[in-house]
Write a protein that holds these residues in place. Structure first.
Motif, PDB file in Angstrom:
ATOM      1  N   ALA A   1      41.330  45.977  42.559  1.00  0.00           N
ATOM      2  CA  ALA A   1      42.216  44.947  41.982  1.00  0.00           C
ATOM      3  C   ALA A   1      43.099  45.566  40.899  1.00  0.00           C
ATOM      4  CB  ALA A   1      41.388  43.793  41.419  1.00  0.00           C
TER       5      ALA A   1
ATOM      6  N   ALA B   1      50.886  44.156  43.019  1.00  0.00           N
ATOM      7  CA  ALA B   1      50.355  42.938  43.665  1.00  0.00           C
ATOM      8  C   ALA B   1      50.438  41.767  42.683  1.00  0.00           C
ATOM      9  CB  ALA B   1      48.910  43.161  44.103  1.00  0.00           C
TER      10      ALA B   1
ATOM     11  N   LEU C   1      46.360  37.625  44.615  1.00  0.00           N
ATOM     12  CA  LEU C   1      45.183  38.253  45.232  1.00  0.00           C
ATOM     13  C   LEU C   1      44.194  37.159  45.624  1.00  0.00           C
ATOM     14  CD1 LEU C   1      46.205  40.158  42.619  1.00  0.00           C
ATOM     15  CD2 LEU C   1      44.593  41.702  43.705  1.00  0.00           C
TER      16      LEU C   1
ATOM     17  N   ALA D   1      45.128  34.562  41.220  1.00  0.00           N
ATOM     18  CA  ALA D   1      43.949  34.928  42.017  1.00  0.00           C
ATOM     19  C   ALA D   1      43.172  33.683  42.422  1.00  0.00           C
ATOM     20  CB  ALA D   1      43.042  35.877  41.245  1.00  0.00           C
TER      21      ALA D   1
END
Ligand code: ADE
Length: 234
Positions: free
Chosen positions: A73, A82, A85, A196
């Motif tokens: 991560a 990113a 996620l 997330a």
């Protein structure tokens, strides 16, 4: 390239689905993405990038446990940009009304410890999901008629737990299920200002000792991948 991810810059999409098992990452990418390309295989941790309904997506393994997920991560966010996620994994149910194959969306996580604990020290940080993703996932699950629960989940450091008293306390406080990665995902995402969510299929039951039959696992996992993609691109 980073220490653990062999992808070139630009090969990782802003949206990343993270199953624990690298072979599941491969299967999901080859099953659901168009033009899936393998972008990582360092230490056998497979990552693939392709498109879903025209949207770029990476599906990358996290490994088992928060220590492993934390490495991927961090690198996916810090080095490859990113922004969204989604953990797609399995969990053990801790409540009678949470059944095998049900989906649990982790609204918040309970832990004994996690890798980020060293940063928070005296702070009891409450790792929580991104509300937009949570809402989109819940809406998509309702539309598909999937039995879905939203609430507190337990991110454990151990699979073989010698402390049944802990499970009992969590059960009494409404914790829905146990898994091993989400809290650290939420903490790392919060630190870097990205989104997330943990989306979990119930694979075993701590109270009834039921388990998802092996032949149903691929189907359940595939259903969850589709839900995660719908949540990412509503
Ligand atoms: N993942 C799936 N089932 C689990 C369990 N019983 N404990 C921890 N993680 C899990």
């Amino acid at each position: 390239m980073t220490i653990h991810i062999g992808a070139e810059q630009g090969q990782i999409a802003e949206t990343v689905l993270m199953p624990g098992d690298p072979l599941r990452a491969k299967w999901a990418a080859q099953t659901f993405l168009t033009d899936a390309v393998c972008v990582n295989q360092v230490r056998g941790m497979l990552g693939y990038t392709g498109t879903w309904r025209g949207n770029r997506v990476t599906i990358h393994g996290s490994g088992m446990g928060m220590a492993s997920l934390s490495i991927y991560a961090n690198e996916l966010i810090r080095d490859f940009g990113a922004k969204t996620l989604i953990r797609v994994g399995s969990a053990g149910a801790m409540q009678q009304d949470v059944g095998i194959r049900d989906i649990v969306l982790g609204q918040a996580c309970t832990t004994l410890t996690m890798p980020s604990r060293g940063i928070f020290r005296e702070i009891n940080f409450a790792p929580c999901a991104d509300f937009g993703l949570l809402h989109a996932a819940y809406t998509a699950a309702q539309a598909r008629g999937v039995r879905t629960h939203v609430g507190n989940i337990y991110s454990s450091d151990v699979f073989y737990d010698e402390r049944p008293d802990l499970n009992e306390i969590m059960q009494r406080h409404g914790v829905l299920c146990v898994e091993m990665e989400a809290a650290e995902l939420y903490a790392v995402a919060a630190r870097h200002g990205v989104r997330a969510l943990a989306m979990l299929t119930i694979s075993d039951h701590l109270l009834t000792h039921d388990a998802l039959p092996a032949q149903d696992r691929e189907q359940s996992f595939g259903d969850m991948i589709e839900l995660a993609l719908q949540a990412a691109f509503p």
